[in-house]
Scaffold this motif. Structure first.
Motif, mmCIF file in Angstrom:
data_model
loop_
_atom_site.group_PDB
_atom_site.id
_atom_site.type_symbol
_atom_site.label_atom_id
_atom_site.label_comp_id
_atom_site.label_asym_id
_atom_site.label_seq_id
_atom_site.Cartn_x
_atom_site.Cartn_y
_atom_site.Cartn_z
ATOM 1 N N THR A 225 0.944 -1.249 0.152
ATOM 2 C CA THR A 225 -0.052 0.078 -0.007
ATOM 3 C C THR A 225 0.764 1.312 -0.148
ATOM 4 O OG1 THR A 225 -1.778 1.050 1.129
ATOM 5 C CG2 THR A 225 -0.080 0.005 2.458
ATOM 6 N N GLU A 226 0.288 2.246 0.042
ATOM 7 C CA GLU A 226 1.157 3.687 0.142
ATOM 8 C C GLU A 226 1.723 3.599 1.554
ATOM 9 O OE1 GLU A 226 1.309 5.582 -2.371
ATOM 10 O OE2 GLU A 226 0.032 4.504 -3.704
ATOM 11 N N LYS A 227 2.763 4.319 1.484
ATOM 12 C CA LYS A 227 3.561 4.747 2.465
ATOM 13 C C LYS A 227 2.704 5.728 3.354
ATOM 14 C CE LYS A 227 8.107 4.014 0.431
ATOM 15 N NZ LYS A 227 9.449 4.493 -0.072
ATOM 16 N N GLY A 228 3.106 5.689 4.889
ATOM 17 C CA GLY A 228 2.370 6.638 5.564
ATOM 18 C C GLY A 228 2.487 6.130 7.175
ATOM 19 N N VAL A 229 1.827 6.750 7.946
ATOM 20 C CA VAL A 229 1.315 6.544 9.379
ATOM 21 C C VAL A 229 -0.235 6.269 9.557
ATOM 22 C CG1 VAL A 229 1.720 7.442 11.741
ATOM 23 C CG2 VAL A 229 3.407 7.883 10.049
ATOM 24 N N ILE A 230 -0.552 5.192 10.341
ATOM 25 C CA ILE A 230 -1.831 4.917 10.507
ATOM 26 C C ILE A 230 -2.403 6.269 11.417
ATOM 27 C CG2 ILE A 230 -3.629 3.566 11.530
ATOM 28 C CD1 ILE A 230 -1.619 1.217 10.922
ATOM 29 N N ALA A 231 -3.456 6.784 10.703
ATOM 30 C CA ALA A 231 -4.319 7.967 11.704
ATOM 31 C C ALA A 231 -5.514 7.276 12.353
ATOM 32 C CB ALA A 231 -4.321 8.969 10.789
ATOM 33 N N HIS A 232 -6.318 6.516 11.438
ATOM 34 C CA HIS A 232 -7.544 5.731 12.066
ATOM 35 C C HIS A 232 -7.554 4.415 11.356
ATOM 36 C CE1 HIS A 232 -12.059 5.909 12.775
ATOM 37 N NE2 HIS A 232 -11.659 5.601 13.809
ATOM 38 N N THR A 233 -8.402 3.563 12.213
ATOM 39 C CA THR A 233 -8.795 2.265 11.390
ATOM 40 C C THR A 233 -10.269 2.057 12.136
ATOM 41 O OG1 THR A 233 -7.892 0.881 12.954
ATOM 42 C CG2 THR A 233 -6.650 1.523 10.941
ATOM 43 N N CYS A 234 -11.123 1.313 11.317
ATOM 44 C CA CYS A 234 -12.328 1.065 11.845
ATOM 45 C C CYS A 234 -13.039 -0.100 11.153
ATOM 46 C CB CYS A 234 -13.380 2.224 11.838
ATOM 47 S SG CYS A 234 -13.915 2.906 10.496
ATOM 48 N N LEU A 235 -13.922 -1.015 11.683
ATOM 49 C CA LEU A 235 -14.163 -2.313 11.157
ATOM 50 C C LEU A 235 -15.915 -2.120 11.193
ATOM 51 C CD1 LEU A 235 -13.447 -4.986 10.214
ATOM 52 C CD2 LEU A 235 -13.893 -5.888 12.610
ATOM 53 N N LYS A 236 -16.435 -2.203 9.944
ATOM 54 C CA LYS A 236 -17.947 -2.020 10.057
ATOM 55 C C LYS A 236 -18.520 -3.258 9.110
ATOM 56 C CE LYS A 236 -17.807 1.900 11.525
ATOM 57 N NZ LYS A 236 -18.615 2.335 12.834
ATOM 58 N N SER A 237 -19.652 -3.552 9.497
ATOM 59 C CA SER A 237 -20.540 -4.511 8.602
ATOM 60 C C SER A 237 -21.198 -4.013 7.650
ATOM 61 C CB SER A 237 -21.281 -5.428 9.571
ATOM 62 O OG SER A 237 -20.513 -5.879 10.468
ATOM 63 N N GLY A 238 -21.355 -4.651 6.523
ATOM 64 C CA GLY A 238 -22.150 -4.117 5.224
ATOM 65 C C GLY A 238 -23.562 -4.791 5.186
ATOM 66 N N ASN A 239 -24.393 -4.266 4.450
ATOM 67 C CA ASN A 239 -25.597 -4.737 4.066
ATOM 68 C C ASN A 239 -25.559 -6.145 3.431
ATOM 69 O OD1 ASN A 239 -26.705 -2.579 5.251
ATOM 70 N ND2 ASN A 239 -27.038 -1.497 3.307
ATOM 71 N N ASP A 240 -24.485 -6.496 2.739
ATOM 72 C CA ASP A 240 -24.050 -7.842 2.395
ATOM 73 C C ASP A 240 -23.637 -8.890 3.008
ATOM 74 O OD1 ASP A 240 -21.806 -6.471 2.516
ATOM 75 O OD2 ASP A 240 -21.239 -6.463 0.385
ATOM 76 N N TYR A 241 -23.651 -8.555 4.470
ATOM 77 C CA TYR A 241 -23.057 -9.390 5.396
ATOM 78 C C TYR A 241 -21.500 -9.421 5.259
ATOM 79 C CZ TYR A 241 -27.959 -10.543 6.087
ATOM 80 O OH TYR A 241 -29.368 -10.191 6.142
ATOM 81 N N LYS A 242 -20.754 -8.684 4.687
ATOM 82 C CA LYS A 242 -19.261 -8.881 4.600
ATOM 83 C C LYS A 242 -18.884 -7.836 5.776
ATOM 84 C CE LYS A 242 -19.133 -9.736 -0.405
ATOM 85 N NZ LYS A 242 -18.734 -9.302 -1.729
ATOM 86 N N ARG A 243 -17.486 -7.939 6.212
ATOM 87 C CA ARG A 243 -16.934 -7.065 6.908
ATOM 88 C C ARG A 243 -15.902 -6.237 6.173
ATOM 89 N NH1 ARG A 243 -14.202 -9.690 11.931
ATOM 90 N NH2 ARG A 243 -13.206 -10.987 10.175
ATOM 91 N N TYR A 244 -16.085 -4.840 6.379
ATOM 92 C CA TYR A 244 -15.328 -3.640 5.803
ATOM 93 C C TYR A 244 -14.329 -3.252 6.685
ATOM 94 C CZ TYR A 244 -18.425 -4.348 1.831
ATOM 95 O OH TYR A 244 -19.323 -4.918 0.726
ATOM 96 N N LEU A 245 -13.039 -3.247 6.536
ATOM 97 C CA LEU A 245 -11.993 -2.350 7.369
ATOM 98 C C LEU A 245 -11.389 -1.342 6.735
ATOM 99 C CD1 LEU A 245 -10.122 -2.461 9.816
ATOM 100 C CD2 LEU A 245 -8.359 -3.912 8.283
#
Length: 550
Positions: A165-185
């Protein structure tokens, strides 16, 4: 046009009678310390001379907290080991234990040539989107999703997904569940680049505003990476990028991970989206003009407007209960109908350093306005034309005609606690439309710190309000809730000129400041104790006290 964001303090959480912090003995405080192993903390040598990258490195905290397990802290060693230190009542501060290892080795000289004009070296960072997951970016373009299991128990973590991925420093992450029952990070990485690098990269769509900047000037580049879990494996779903000038005080996804929240000093905009092509952004009318800003309380409204090199003799300000009209040399600059009437007899205005400042008392005290004007006419072209005619009265040189008998003005003579170097903007960029959906022009307000209050919610941010620090928690697209007040902390923070890190507890009971000399100052908020305090001069009796520890 962007909807306006309003930050309205909860007066129930303000304490106008705060008596200050009482210096307390540290006899009742136990300090635990451990010497790091021989590998030490990860360090990198920076080849960048840009302010943004230097600031990003200087404010990087090598210790990472876990909001799901507040008694644990992590750091990367120079060998790439992710080390966990844990505090408990039984074992106190534990010896660091390795839970995972990443590759920090990189040919810096080769990177420096490849990233000439931009900053290519970043510290490794880790973030915890859930109680059993961690995300690691080694700072050099490698992302790792780790299954940690129950982090109350120290054990080796398992690699679930790895990608470039691109270089950088992590500022924020979150884990969400979609309407398709998949998990989105969702992951946000902050990096530094230049307009030249953006323009020469075909993946980016650069607007006129960024393209007109000097090619070697520094910009912040925010990468928004979305990874989806389809039930068996993780895969990259979408990559979006946002760029802009100036420092970033706060960067996070909103509550539903549908937009990007940024606290900054200049506007940011999308420059790339792997799923939806971007159009070359056009300057909207409100971006072409230098708009006014205003702040309000229950009693009055304070308006500030940049009008450039204009003297009071050339300025005509007419304030009526229903209308504000401003002329420069007979030319109409601003005309607007107030949303609510003002007391024109008590209204005042001053002109200081090219800024027109107006104080407008409200007729109906306690009524909070939804905006300043019903409709307005603002002729910025006329302002620029007048400024050009007055250019000969100004200079871009500091003290061009020195007078040996008169000392030069020294900005250091001002009270630091009353200054803010730049106006602050709170903006939300919509992740689907790429538009600026919400904007709050906060004026010359000082940002104090950010902290994680709720485990899976966006981080909160603290802004100065008078002498206090108000903690704001994002709760929607344009909703920010005043959840706590750190009494007099705005004044306290301004006095800590050597401060580097500031943090607060999740229960908002205290705030701590660490300076560059290894001193830590802890300010506990008012709490009830078994007794009474009497002020010798006023005779006031209080059964609460706010303590300060050093």
């Amino acid at each position: 046009m962007a909807n306006t964001i309003y930050l309205k303090p909860d007066h129930k959480l303000l304490n106008p009678n705060f008596d200050g912090y009482k210096l307390s003995s540290d006899a009742d405080v136990t300090v635990y310390s451990k010497t790091l192993n021989k590998d030490g903390v990860e360090r990198k040598i920076s080849y960048s001379n840009s302010y943004l990258h230097t600031r990003l490195e200087a404010l990087h905290n090598h210790f990472f907290g876990d909001p799901f397990h507040p008694m644990s802290v992590y750091y990367f060693s120079s060998r790439g080991h992710l080390v966990k230190c844990n505090y408990s009542e039984d074992s106190r501060l534990s010896v660091g234990e390795v839970v995972w290892q990443t590759d920090l080795n990189k040919n810096h000289e080769e990177d420096n040539e490849e990233n000439e004009g931009s900053s290519g070296h970043y510290h490794a960072s880790v973030h915890f989107p859930s109680s059993e997951m961690a995300v690691v970016n080694n700072g050099q373009g490698s992302l790792h999703i780790l299954e940690t299991g129950d982090r109350k128990v120290t054990q080796s973590w398992l690699l679930s997904f790895e990608c470039s991925t691109e270089k950088g420093v992590i500022a924020h992450t979150c884990l969400k569940s979609g309407n398709d029952y998949k998990r989105y990070l969702h992951c946000l990485f902050v990096a530094v680049t230049t307009p030249h690098s953006l323009i020469n990269n075909p993946e980016y769509v650069v607007g006129e505003k960024l393209a007109s900047l000097p090619k070697d000037s520094a910009l912040h580049l925010i990468h928004w990476l979305t990874v989806v879990y389809n039930g068996t494996t993780w895969e990259i779903h979408r990559i979006r990028s946002v760029a802009g000038e100036g420092t970033i005080e706060y960067c996070s996804l909103d509550e539903k991970a549908e937009g990007l929240l940024i606290l900054c000093h200049k506007k940011y905009s999308f420059v790339a989206d792997s799923s939806q092509p971007l159009k070359i952004p056009e300057l909207h009318a409100e971006e072409k003009i230098s708009r006014f800003t205003y702040l309000e309380n229950d009693v009055h409204i304070a308006v500030t407007m940049n009008i450039g090199s204009t003297s009071k003799e050339d300025l005509n300000v007419n304030i009526t209960p229903q209308e504000l009209t401003i002329h420069i040399e007979g030319n109409l600059i601003l005309k607007g109908q107030f949303k609510h009437p003002v007391d024109a007899n008590l209204a005042m205005w001053t002109l200081v350093d090219g800024k027109l400042e107006l104080t407008l008392p409200k007729v109906s005290e306690g009524v909070m306005w939804e905006g300043l004007f019903e409709e307005e006419i603002l002729d910025q072209n006329m302002v620029e034309e007048v400024n050009k005619r007055l250019e000969h009265l100004t200079s871009d040189k500091w003290n061009p005609c020195p007078n040996p008998e008169k000392s030069v003005y020294n900005a250091g003579q001002l009270e630091a606690c009353d200054e803010a170097s730049e106006d602050l903007l709170l903006m939300r960029l919509d992740g689907s439309t790429h538009e600026l959906s919400n904007l709050g022009q906060l004026g010359p307000v000082q940002h104090l710190f950010n902290c994680q209050i709720h485990e899976a919610a966006p981080p909160a941010f603290c802004l100065r309000h008078d002498v206090d620090g108000i903690l704001w928690q994002p709760a929607g697209m344009d909703t920010f809730t005043h959840i706590a007040t750190y009494n007099a902390f705005g004044y306290v923070k301004a006095s800590k000129t050597m401060a580097k890190f500031t943090c607060a507890s999740a229960d908002v009971s205290y705030v701590a400041v660490a300076d560059v000399r290894s001193h830590i100052y802890v300010f506990f908020q008012s709490e009830v104790f078994g007794g009474e305090l009497r002020n010798r001069r006023s005779g006031k009796i209080s059964n609460t006290v706010a303590r300060q520890l050093k």
